[in-house]
Write a protein that holds these residues in place. Sequence first.
Motif, PDB file in Angstrom:
ATOM      1  N   ASN A 128      37.496  89.538  42.122  1.00  0.00           N
ATOM      2  CA  ASN A 128      38.645  90.457  43.330  1.00  0.00           C
ATOM      3  C   ASN A 128      40.115  90.898  43.503  1.00  0.00           C
ATOM      4  O   ASN A 128      40.381  89.847  42.651  1.00  0.00           O
ATOM      5  CB  ASN A 128      37.763  90.606  44.601  1.00  0.00           C
ATOM      6  CG  ASN A 128      36.254  90.997  44.089  1.00  0.00           C
ATOM      7  OD1 ASN A 128      36.516  92.925  44.393  1.00  0.00           O
ATOM      8  ND2 ASN A 128      35.550  90.357  44.421  1.00  0.00           N
ATOM      9  N   ARG A 154      39.901 101.236  43.235  1.00  0.00           N
ATOM     10  CA  ARG A 154      41.213 101.077  42.070  1.00  0.00           C
ATOM     11  C   ARG A 154      42.316 101.400  41.889  1.00  0.00           C
ATOM     12  O   ARG A 154      43.184 101.080  41.926  1.00  0.00           O
ATOM     13  CB  ARG A 154      39.739 101.587  40.428  1.00  0.00           C
ATOM     14  CG  ARG A 154      38.925 100.938  40.276  1.00  0.00           C
ATOM     15  CD  ARG A 154      37.973 101.573  39.266  1.00  0.00           C
ATOM     16  NE  ARG A 154      37.095 100.704  38.818  1.00  0.00           N
ATOM     17  CZ  ARG A 154      36.920 100.059  37.565  1.00  0.00           C
ATOM     18  NH1 ARG A 154      37.737  98.792  37.688  1.00  0.00           N
ATOM     19  NH2 ARG A 154      35.965  99.335  37.562  1.00  0.00           N
ATOM     20  N   ARG A 188      36.673  96.745  42.691  1.00  0.00           N
ATOM     21  CA  ARG A 188      36.508  97.701  41.410  1.00  0.00           C
ATOM     22  C   ARG A 188      35.954  98.991  42.220  1.00  0.00           C
ATOM     23  O   ARG A 188      36.064 100.325  41.039  1.00  0.00           O
ATOM     24  CB  ARG A 188      35.434  97.662  41.030  1.00  0.00           C
ATOM     25  CG  ARG A 188      34.464  97.105  41.303  1.00  0.00           C
ATOM     26  CD  ARG A 188      33.167  96.829  40.680  1.00  0.00           C
ATOM     27  NE  ARG A 188      31.454  95.978  40.918  1.00  0.00           N
ATOM     28  CZ  ARG A 188      31.579  94.400  41.629  1.00  0.00           C
ATOM     29  NH1 ARG A 188      32.566  94.084  41.711  1.00  0.00           N
ATOM     30  NH2 ARG A 188      30.538  94.488  42.631  1.00  0.00           N
ATOM     31  N   TYR A 220      39.875  97.085  34.660  1.00  0.00           N
ATOM     32  CA  TYR A 220      39.276  95.978  34.521  1.00  0.00           C
ATOM     33  C   TYR A 220      38.371  95.681  35.731  1.00  0.00           C
ATOM     34  O   TYR A 220      39.185  96.690  37.281  1.00  0.00           O
ATOM     35  CB  TYR A 220      40.344  94.710  34.725  1.00  0.00           C
ATOM     36  CG  TYR A 220      39.394  93.082  34.574  1.00  0.00           C
ATOM     37  CD1 TYR A 220      38.701  93.062  33.723  1.00  0.00           C
ATOM     38  CD2 TYR A 220      39.821  92.374  35.712  1.00  0.00           C
ATOM     39  CE1 TYR A 220      38.077  91.699  33.484  1.00  0.00           C
ATOM     40  CE2 TYR A 220      39.099  91.057  35.795  1.00  0.00           C
ATOM     41  CZ  TYR A 220      38.534  91.022  34.813  1.00  0.00           C
ATOM     42  OH  TYR A 220      38.119  89.667  34.886  1.00  0.00           O
ATOM     43  N   ASP A 221      37.380  95.428  35.573  1.00  0.00           N
ATOM     44  CA  ASP A 221      36.447  95.089  36.877  1.00  0.00           C
ATOM     45  C   ASP A 221      36.389  93.811  37.910  1.00  0.00           C
ATOM     46  O   ASP A 221      35.893  94.193  39.547  1.00  0.00           O
ATOM     47  CB  ASP A 221      34.959  95.248  36.612  1.00  0.00           C
ATOM     48  CG  ASP A 221      34.077  96.182  36.180  1.00  0.00           C
ATOM     49  OD1 ASP A 221      34.704  97.226  36.537  1.00  0.00           O
ATOM     50  OD2 ASP A 221      32.957  96.796  35.345  1.00  0.00           O
ATOM     51  N   TRP A 222      36.983  93.172  37.928  1.00  0.00           N
ATOM     52  CA  TRP A 222      37.936  92.041  39.010  1.00  0.00           C
ATOM     53  C   TRP A 222      36.389  91.376  39.703  1.00  0.00           C
ATOM     54  O   TRP A 222      36.284  91.389  40.594  1.00  0.00           O
ATOM     55  CB  TRP A 222      38.896  92.354  40.157  1.00  0.00           C
ATOM     56  CG  TRP A 222      39.959  92.997  38.974  1.00  0.00           C
ATOM     57  CD1 TRP A 222      40.440  94.627  38.900  1.00  0.00           C
ATOM     58  CD2 TRP A 222      41.007  92.093  38.133  1.00  0.00           C
ATOM     59  NE1 TRP A 222      41.806  94.856  38.747  1.00  0.00           N
ATOM     60  CE2 TRP A 222      41.671  93.394  38.187  1.00  0.00           C
ATOM     61  CE3 TRP A 222      41.432  90.925  38.609  1.00  0.00           C
ATOM     62  CZ2 TRP A 222      42.893  93.230  37.448  1.00  0.00           C
ATOM     63  CZ3 TRP A 222      42.470  90.238  37.805  1.00  0.00           C
ATOM     64  CH2 TRP A 222      43.441  91.508  37.195  1.00  0.00           C
ATOM     65  N   PRO A 223      35.874  90.766  38.707  1.00  0.00           N
ATOM     66  CA  PRO A 223      34.797  89.511  39.763  1.00  0.00           C
ATOM     67  C   PRO A 223      34.765  88.986  40.450  1.00  0.00           C
ATOM     68  O   PRO A 223      34.574  88.913  41.350  1.00  0.00           O
ATOM     69  CB  PRO A 223      33.827  89.449  39.093  1.00  0.00           C
ATOM     70  CG  PRO A 223      34.980  89.246  37.054  1.00  0.00           C
ATOM     71  CD  PRO A 223      35.920  90.160  37.628  1.00  0.00           C
ATOM     72  N   GLN A 281      43.747  98.479  36.340  1.00  0.00           N
ATOM     73  CA  GLN A 281      42.937  99.401  36.855  1.00  0.00           C
ATOM     74  C   GLN A 281      41.432  99.695  36.017  1.00  0.00           C
ATOM     75  O   GLN A 281      40.652 100.028  37.131  1.00  0.00           O
ATOM     76  CB  GLN A 281      43.881 100.576  37.423  1.00  0.00           C
ATOM     77  CG  GLN A 281      44.476 100.775  38.204  1.00  0.00           C
ATOM     78  CD  GLN A 281      45.239 102.032  38.913  1.00  0.00           C
ATOM     79  OE1 GLN A 281      46.220 102.936  37.530  1.00  0.00           O
ATOM     80  NE2 GLN A 281      44.709 102.539  39.273  1.00  0.00           N
TER      81      GLN A 281
END
Length: 214
Positions: free
Chosen positions: A206, A165, A162, A201-204, A199
């Motif tokens: 990763n 991005r 995040r 989304y925060d992607w916890p 792009q």
Amino acid sequence: LAQVARVAPTGAAVLLQGETGTGKELLARAIHARSPRKHRPMIKVDCSAIPPTLIESELFGHEKGAFTGAVSTRVSRFEVAHGGTLFLDEIGELPFDLQPKLLRLLQDGEFERVGSNRTIKVDVRVIAATHRHLATASREGTFRQDLYYRLSVSPIEVPPLRARRDDIPLLVWSIINRRQDQLRRKIARVRRQDMDALQAYDWPGNVRELQNVV
């Protein structure tokens, strides 16, 4: 990558810190591949995947008869990695009572197998990785401060997805190009609205989560 290029030839211990799925093992392999030890093995130990009762034997080996079930001598991971690199993943999970033994190995290159008083010398570069904040853990007394300083001679912070991005489209196409033959799919384009959603989304999880979603 610039930090990797600087630290790789030095032989110094490296501490890779970052969230789960950011690619710490990939960077560890890049450091090894760019080092003078590249023709020797890189051995990985996941400190979070081995039960606390077994990790000392796994890391440092044991002699036959050292404990119940030790029916033969076990060579340590450090001996297997002699001349090369040992990658200690999730080093923050290493039991506190084993940390002095690892510190001694880092400082002097010496250790004893479980059940033996014979000192073994090895030449191993250690790269460690963790998703925990070891500086905080060392201040709180849950991780030895002297070991933290010894491991973090060359610390590298691996940023979460995040925080970068703009890399997501590059990563998406890299994943597609690597996987489409295996999945027997030919993907020529990604819709703009889909890329925007990726792009945003925060992607916890990763890059690992991104790879699975793609």
